[in-house]
Design an enzyme around this catalytic site. Structure first.
Site, PDB file in Angstrom:
ATOM      1  N   TYR A 139     -23.717  22.836 -54.920  1.00  0.00           N
ATOM      2  CA  TYR A 139     -23.816  24.099 -54.190  1.00  0.00           C
ATOM      3  C   TYR A 139     -24.365  25.200 -55.079  1.00  0.00           C
ATOM      4  O   TYR A 139     -24.483  25.034 -56.297  1.00  0.00           O
ATOM      5  CB  TYR A 139     -22.444  24.491 -53.616  1.00  0.00           C
ATOM      6  N   ARG A 168     -31.464  25.763 -60.851  1.00  0.00           N
ATOM      7  CA  ARG A 168     -30.194  25.089 -61.181  1.00  0.00           C
ATOM      8  C   ARG A 168     -29.809  24.101 -60.088  1.00  0.00           C
ATOM      9  O   ARG A 168     -29.300  23.007 -60.388  1.00  0.00           O
ATOM     10  CB  ARG A 168     -29.077  26.116 -61.395  1.00  0.00           C
ATOM     11  N   ARG A 176     -17.490   5.409 -44.944  1.00  0.00           N
ATOM     12  CA  ARG A 176     -16.963   5.665 -46.277  1.00  0.00           C
ATOM     13  C   ARG A 176     -16.977   4.432 -47.186  1.00  0.00           C
ATOM     14  O   ARG A 176     -16.134   3.543 -47.055  1.00  0.00           O
ATOM     15  CB  ARG A 176     -15.527   6.200 -46.179  1.00  0.00           C
ATOM     16  N   HIS A 235     -17.768   3.987 -51.612  1.00  0.00           N
ATOM     17  CA  HIS A 235     -17.990   4.867 -52.766  1.00  0.00           C
ATOM     18  C   HIS A 235     -19.465   4.935 -53.165  1.00  0.00           C
ATOM     19  O   HIS A 235     -19.993   6.004 -53.431  1.00  0.00           O
ATOM     20  CB  HIS A 235     -17.159   4.404 -53.965  1.00  0.00           C
ATOM     21  N   LYS A 263     -23.309  21.939 -60.793  1.00  0.00           N
ATOM     22  CA  LYS A 263     -22.538  22.800 -59.876  1.00  0.00           C
ATOM     23  C   LYS A 263     -22.074  21.941 -58.707  1.00  0.00           C
ATOM     24  O   LYS A 263     -22.616  21.984 -57.602  1.00  0.00           O
ATOM     25  CB  LYS A 263     -23.364  24.022 -59.438  1.00  0.00           C
ATOM     26  N   GLU A 265     -15.003  28.467 -70.313  1.00  0.00           N
ATOM     27  CA  GLU A 265     -15.484  29.481 -69.358  1.00  0.00           C
ATOM     28  C   GLU A 265     -14.318  29.863 -68.462  1.00  0.00           C
ATOM     29  O   GLU A 265     -13.174  29.510 -68.735  1.00  0.00           O
ATOM     30  CB  GLU A 265     -16.676  28.947 -68.562  1.00  0.00           C
ATOM     31  N   LEU A 297     -20.748  25.637 -66.917  1.00  0.00           N
ATOM     32  CA  LEU A 297     -21.848  25.910 -65.991  1.00  0.00           C
ATOM     33  C   LEU A 297     -22.777  26.929 -66.665  1.00  0.00           C
ATOM     34  O   LEU A 297     -22.308  27.927 -67.217  1.00  0.00           O
ATOM     35  CB  LEU A 297     -21.320  26.488 -64.676  1.00  0.00           C
TER      36      LEU A 297
HETATM   37  N1  PDD Z   1     -19.282  30.624 -59.487  1.00  0.00           N
HETATM   38  N2  PDD Z   1     -18.830  29.113 -64.294  1.00  0.00           N
HETATM   39  C1  PDD Z   1     -18.297  28.619 -63.167  1.00  0.00           C
HETATM   40  C2  PDD Z   1     -17.295  27.530 -63.280  1.00  0.00           C
HETATM   41  C3  PDD Z   1     -18.695  29.138 -61.929  1.00  0.00           C
HETATM   42  O1  PDD Z   1     -18.176  28.628 -60.799  1.00  0.00           O
HETATM   43  C4  PDD Z   1     -19.629  30.209 -61.878  1.00  0.00           C
HETATM   44  C5  PDD Z   1     -20.109  30.808 -60.582  1.00  0.00           C
HETATM   45  C6  PDD Z   1     -20.150  30.696 -63.089  1.00  0.00           C
HETATM   46  C7  PDD Z   1     -21.185  31.805 -63.114  1.00  0.00           C
HETATM   47  O2  PDD Z   1     -22.435  31.363 -62.624  1.00  0.00           O
HETATM   48  P1  PDD Z   1     -23.477  32.385 -62.004  1.00  0.00           P
HETATM   49  O3  PDD Z   1     -23.690  33.463 -63.027  1.00  0.00           O
HETATM   50  O4  PDD Z   1     -24.690  31.563 -61.808  1.00  0.00           O
HETATM   51  O5  PDD Z   1     -22.901  32.905 -60.714  1.00  0.00           O
HETATM   52  C8  PDD Z   1     -19.737  30.128 -64.271  1.00  0.00           C
HETATM   53  C9  PDD Z   1     -19.715  31.017 -58.180  1.00  0.00           C
HETATM   54  C10 PDD Z   1     -19.957  32.474 -58.047  1.00  0.00           C
HETATM   55  C11 PDD Z   1     -18.712  30.463 -57.159  1.00  0.00           C
HETATM   56  O6  PDD Z   1     -18.370  29.301 -57.297  1.00  0.00           O
HETATM   57  O7  PDD Z   1     -18.312  31.184 -56.253  1.00  0.00           O
END
Ligand code: PDD
Length: 287
Positions: free
Chosen positions: A35, A54, A103, A105, A149, A181, A205
């Site tokens: 996503y 990304r 379903r 895997h 992501k 993070e 991320l």
């Molecule tokens: N989240 N790290 C994680 C684990 C994240 O889920 C996000 C963003 C970031 C920052 O990424 P960016 O600068 O590209 O938004 C770092 C989004 C906003 C979410 O899951 O809602």
């Protein structure tokens, strides 16, 4: 706030009420998908190219075929904003999964990806951006490929819930004491005029806002060092902040009940916030 009902799906633009998926869907059953969350200011997307790049990196990492090129994705998301007559601040949420199939895997064979994207209003968090927020530390229990992501967000959900139950805004994740993070953001510590943050390895991320923070730091001649700091470094920090598409550049003024410096957003953080507003062409007053 207004509702923006037009949704992009793999079959084109439809009203959100018309969009349904069978319960045997790979995103629902396996979290087998990816996503993006893209910031919108006054109806215009911010960092769209970076987010689409990304998305394609995530798709390649999980061997998912997206049904559009990068340029087509740009056009479709811009059309999504137009069709919803978006003029406010908000987000685009976009996800792509390995499709609908019985379903098992392993990959289901020749099944097209399910894709949808919608628009939602989201005002800027101007009050928090001015005063700062608190955070707690939590163990980072995630897998080794956090640069993807992925829809698998259970550890992030649990960490954020712990933060919320503590009255905090964010959970700062640590592995063996090293800060990776946040549960939904990147985290930075400033000490003696230098910004420290975890390197952009597979363990975090690679935030789109993080990429910009690095550029802003360069423009401000503030050293940006990709070296993990530890939870033990936090009480001695001069400044701490987090970044994400929904939180922008957000000062963190308290961690685990310990105040950072004088408990107010620091000067470098505020300069970065100013750079961000310039870059995103934000004209609204930051109260
Ligand atoms: N989240 N790290 C994680 C684990 C994240 O889920 C996000 C963003 C970031 C920052 O990424 P960016 O600068 O590209 O938004 C770092 C989004 C906003 C979410 O899951 O809602």
């Amino acid at each position: 706030m207004s509702v923006h009902p037009i949704t992009l799906s793999q079959t084109g633009f439809v009203h959100r009420d018309e969009l349904t998926y069978p319960f045997e869907e790979r995103g629902l059953q396996f979290g087998d998908g990816i996503y993006e969350v893209i910031r919108i200011y006054a109806g215009a997307s911010y960092l769209l190219t970076e987010h689409i790049d990304r998305l394609f990196r995530s798709a390649e990492a999980i061997r998912l075929d997206l049904p559009f090129s990068k340029q087509e994705a740009r056009n479709l998301l811009t059309e999504l904003l137009n069709q919803n007559e978006m003029t406010s601040d908000g987000i685009i949420y976009l996800q792509a999964t390995r499709g609908s199939a019985p379903r098992v895997h392993a990959f289901p064979g020749d099944v097209p990806a399910n894709v949808y994207a919608y628009v939602q209003d989201m005002p800027r968090k101007t009050k928090k951006l001015t005063s700062g927020v608190s955070a707690i530390t939590q163990r980072d229990t995630r897998w080794e490929n956090c640069y993807i992501k992925s829809l698998n967000l259970l550890p992030n959900v649990l960490a954020k819930q712990a933060a919320q139950e503590n009255g905090s805004y964010e959970a700062i994740l640590q592995k063996d004491g090293k800060v990776t993070e946040g549960s939904s953001s990147n985290i930075y510590l400033i000490k003696d005029g230098t910004i420290f943050t975890h390197p952009a390895t597979k363990h975090i991320l690679h935030g789109c806002v993080r990429m910009r923070v690095e550029e802003f730091a360069h423009d401000l001649a503030v050293p940006f060092v990709e070296k993990a700091f530890t939870t033990a470094d936090i009480p001695d920090a001069d400044e701490l902040f987090l970044s994400s598409s929904t939180s922008e550049i957000m000062p963190v003024i308290d961690v685990d009940g310990i105040q950072i410096a004088d408990g107010a957003p620091g000067s470098i953080t505020r300069e970065l916030q100013y750079q961000y507003e310039q870059d995103a062409a934000i004209t609204h007053v930051n109260v």
